[in-house]
Design a protein around this motif. Structure first.
Motif, PDB file in Angstrom:
ATOM      1  N   VAL A  86      12.280   7.758   5.049  1.00 16.34           N
ATOM      2  CA  VAL A  86      10.897   8.128   4.736  1.00 16.34           C
ATOM      3  C   VAL A  86      10.028   6.881   4.580  1.00 16.34           C
ATOM      4  CG1 VAL A  86       9.407   9.281   3.049  1.00 16.34           C
ATOM      5  CG2 VAL A  86      11.603  10.299   3.682  1.00 16.34           C
ATOM      6  N   VAL A  87      10.555   5.881   3.876  1.00 18.63           N
ATOM      7  CA  VAL A  87       9.789   4.652   3.660  1.00 18.63           C
ATOM      8  C   VAL A  87       9.506   3.931   4.974  1.00 18.63           C
ATOM      9  CG1 VAL A  87       9.916   2.341   2.637  1.00 18.63           C
ATOM     10  CG2 VAL A  87      10.560   4.332   1.284  1.00 18.63           C
ATOM     11  N   HIS A  91       2.130   8.981   3.562  1.00 20.26           N
ATOM     12  CA  HIS A  91       2.212   9.849   2.385  1.00 20.26           C
ATOM     13  C   HIS A  91       1.288   9.320   1.294  1.00 20.26           C
ATOM     14  CE1 HIS A  91       6.156  10.603   4.378  1.00 20.26           C
ATOM     15  NE2 HIS A  91       5.887  11.836   4.016  1.00 20.26           N
ATOM     16  N   ASP A  92       0.726  10.243   0.520  1.00 20.39           N
ATOM     17  CA  ASP A  92      -0.071   9.866  -0.641  1.00 20.39           C
ATOM     18  C   ASP A  92       0.803   9.660  -1.872  1.00 20.39           C
ATOM     19  OD1 ASP A  92      -2.670  10.190   0.647  1.00 20.39           O
ATOM     20  OD2 ASP A  92      -2.207  12.330   0.652  1.00 20.39           O
ATOM     21  N   VAL A  93       1.915  10.405  -1.950  1.00 18.09           N
ATOM     22  CA  VAL A  93       2.804  10.363  -3.103  1.00 18.09           C
ATOM     23  C   VAL A  93       4.126  10.993  -2.680  1.00 18.09           C
ATOM     24  CG1 VAL A  93       1.876  12.573  -3.951  1.00 18.09           C
ATOM     25  CG2 VAL A  93       3.050  11.041  -5.539  1.00 18.09           C
ATOM     26  N   ASP A 142       0.820  -1.207   0.000  1.00 19.11           N
ATOM     27  CA  ASP A 142       0.000   0.000   0.000  1.00 19.11           C
ATOM     28  C   ASP A 142       0.861   1.268   0.000  1.00 19.11           C
ATOM     29  OD1 ASP A 142       1.089  -0.290   2.474  1.00 19.11           O
ATOM     30  OD2 ASP A 142      -0.791  -0.161   3.603  1.00 19.11           O
ATOM     31  N   ALA A 143       2.092   1.146  -0.491  1.00 13.97           N
ATOM     32  CA  ALA A 143       3.037   2.262  -0.410  1.00 13.97           C
ATOM     33  C   ALA A 143       2.662   3.408  -1.335  1.00 13.97           C
ATOM     34  CB  ALA A 143       4.444   1.772  -0.749  1.00 13.97           C
ATOM     35  N   ALA A 144       3.127   4.592  -0.975  1.00 11.81           N
ATOM     36  CA  ALA A 144       2.900   5.778  -1.812  1.00 11.81           C
ATOM     37  C   ALA A 144       3.657   5.646  -3.123  1.00 11.81           C
ATOM     38  CB  ALA A 144       3.369   7.025  -1.066  1.00 11.81           C
ATOM     39  N   PRO A 145       3.052   6.023  -4.248  1.00  7.04           N
ATOM     40  CA  PRO A 145       3.758   6.024  -5.536  1.00  7.04           C
ATOM     41  C   PRO A 145       4.885   7.054  -5.539  1.00  7.04           C
ATOM     42  CG  PRO A 145       1.380   6.343  -5.832  1.00  7.04           C
ATOM     43  CD  PRO A 145       1.664   6.477  -4.380  1.00  7.04           C
TER      44      PRO A 145
END
Length: 480
Positions: A160-161, A167-169, A116-119
């Motif tokens: 960050v990850v 985050h959305d992106v 479900d990670a941000a692109p």
């Protein structure tokens, strides 16, 4: 992004060697140790600062080996390199002989992303990366999206990850070094801003450098953004293996064709992400919304806008994000006006490509240039700017290369050659430039060279310039 999951099983129990004790190396070492890997950090240096960093890591159960960067620790399963380590480093040769993969911190961050990670919206190029990523983040925030500018920009992307903030992106700046070591990266959309010879000592050739830049397009799903004025960037799109339906989107300082963003009568317009791109264009912003509105910075804004539009951001957010953005220090920064002369600090112009863009932004220039050339030549740069030059003041170790190019291509331009490389040379350079300049001129410090012959970094060089200009203003007519 819903929730926050990362994929950690791949690294648990692995014996990982991290090459380099810099910011990204420390970040990778801590992250991997936290995921259950057995981590050893190697670095060829052995300074007091490195020993302090080593002691901090050792308290977290991480082994650190200073003074030996060539020997592969026994039993290593994976090597994670800091971006600047050259591909021909002895440690990597040893890894290849042992059948051990070498990857970078960006690759690790990509592998750690959960389902479900941000692109990622990714940006590379010889110049303009940081400004464009920051512009993109400003636009995304104006659209109400949770985002961050990360990667080569200073915030380690692994942090960050693995962080708790959703985050959305992500707006991701990637250097050619980072892309070289990130074979699995697959961005939502990506842009190559420009290509010019740089870091060729690391990559070995322009072809290899361009190929590493082009990796950013591999596997893109929505858009590959390229610079219409730099056909090499479009060729990288043509060579990329992308997802079905991914589009090539150009940006240009001229009027855009279909599937492009460009400029029409002082407006930034979009003919790519509109219903009828053959006949319609969407106004995004005014040129005056871009700070500063220099040509290469408008190109940066168009690239940022293209990536934001690829992510579905509306035109109003593009305008609001660009209006809110201000560039970092030492990037075409107006310092002061003295006796009708503008003084501009572009210390970040550390190569000829960046300096050429800076010189193109002004009509009548007294140019302060010089430093470490890093193997560059200056004939094309000087030839392109010759008609704009009213004078030149040269400093630094490799100033003779620029002086010779000026003699060949701008023989009538007065040149002051300062035979000194101490930090005080900048004050003299500014005084000499002021002597050469007249009302309406711009004294532009765009060195086209690295700074390390005289200064710690380009920031220190820019501060020295600004300080020298402020000294000029004492007792004179100013508008600072």
């Amino acid at each position: 992004m819903v929730g926050h999951q990362v994929s950690t099983a791949e690294f648990s129990g692995k014996r990982v060697t991290v090459a380099g004790l810099g910011v990204s190396g420390v970040s990778a070492a801590r992250a991997l140790a936290g995921l259950g890997a057995s981590v050893t950090v190697v670095d060829g240096g052995d300074s007091e600062a490195l020993r302090e960093r080593a002691a901090s890591l050792e308290t977290a159960g991480i082994t650190v080996r200073l003074g030996d960067a060539a020997t592969l620790p026994e039993g290593t399963d994976l090597v994670v390199t800091s971006p600047g380590w050259r591909p021909d480093s002895p440690l990597f040769a040893a890894a290849a002989e042992a059948g051990v993969d070498v990857v970078g911190d960006v690759e690790i961050a990509w592998r750690l992303r959960g389902p479900d990670a941000a692109p990622w919206l990714a940006i590379t190029g010889t110049n303009g990366k940081t400004t464009t990523v920051q512009m993109l983040a400003s636009i995304l925030k104006a659209a109400g999206l949770r985002t961050a500018a990360v990667g080569n920009i200073g915030t380690p992307i692994i942090d960050v990850v693995l962080g708790d903030e959703p985050h959305d992106v992500l707006a991701v700046e990637l250097s050619s070094y980072q892309l070289h070591w990130a074979p699995s990266l697959r961005a939502h959309s990506a842009a190559v801003l420009n290509l010019a010879p740089d870091h060729l000592d690391w990559h070995g050739s322009m072809r290899a450098y361009a190929a590493d830049k082009g990796r950013i397009y591999e596997g893109n799903t929505i858009a590959c953004v390229y610079n219409v004025e730099d056909p090499r960037t479009e060729r990288l799109v043509e060579q990329a293996d992308v997802e079905e339906g991914c589009r090539a989107i150009g940006f240009t300082l001229g009027a855009p064709g279909p599937s492009m963003l460009g400029v029409v009568e002082g407006l930034l317009v979009d003919r790519a992400f509109v219903e009828n791109r053959q006949q319609q264009a969407q106004e995004l912003a005014e040129v005056s919304d871009v700070h500063p509105p220099a040509p290469h910075n408008i190109a940066n804004a168009l690239a940022a806008a293209a990536l934001a539009r690829a992510f579905g951001v509306d035109a109003r957010a593009v305008r609001d994000g660009l209006r809110a953005f201000r560039p970092d220090a030492h990037r075409i920064a107006h310092v002061a006006d003295v006796d009708g002369v503008a003084y501009v600090d572009d210390s970040k112009a550390t190569n000829t490509h960046a300096a050429q863009a800076s010189l193109a932004a002004y009509e009548s220039i007294v140019w302060i240039a010089g430093g470490l050339a890093k193997g560059a030549t200056f004939d094309d740069l000087v030839a392109s700017a010759a008609k704009r030059l009213r004078g030149a003041v040269l400093i630094g170790a490799d100033r003779a290369l620029i002086r010779e190019a000026l003699a060949r291509h701008a023989p009538d331009v007065p040149v002051v050659d300062l035979d000194r490389t101490d930090t005080g040379a900048m004050a003299e350079a500014v005084r000499e430039a002021a002597r050469l300049a007249g009302p309406g001129d711009t004294v532009l410090m765009a060195p086209a060279c690295a700074s390390m012959d005289m200064f710690t970094n380009y920031n220190e060089r820019g501060e020295a310039f600004a300080e020298a200009v402020r000294a000029l203003t004492a007792g004179r007519g100013t508008d600072a």
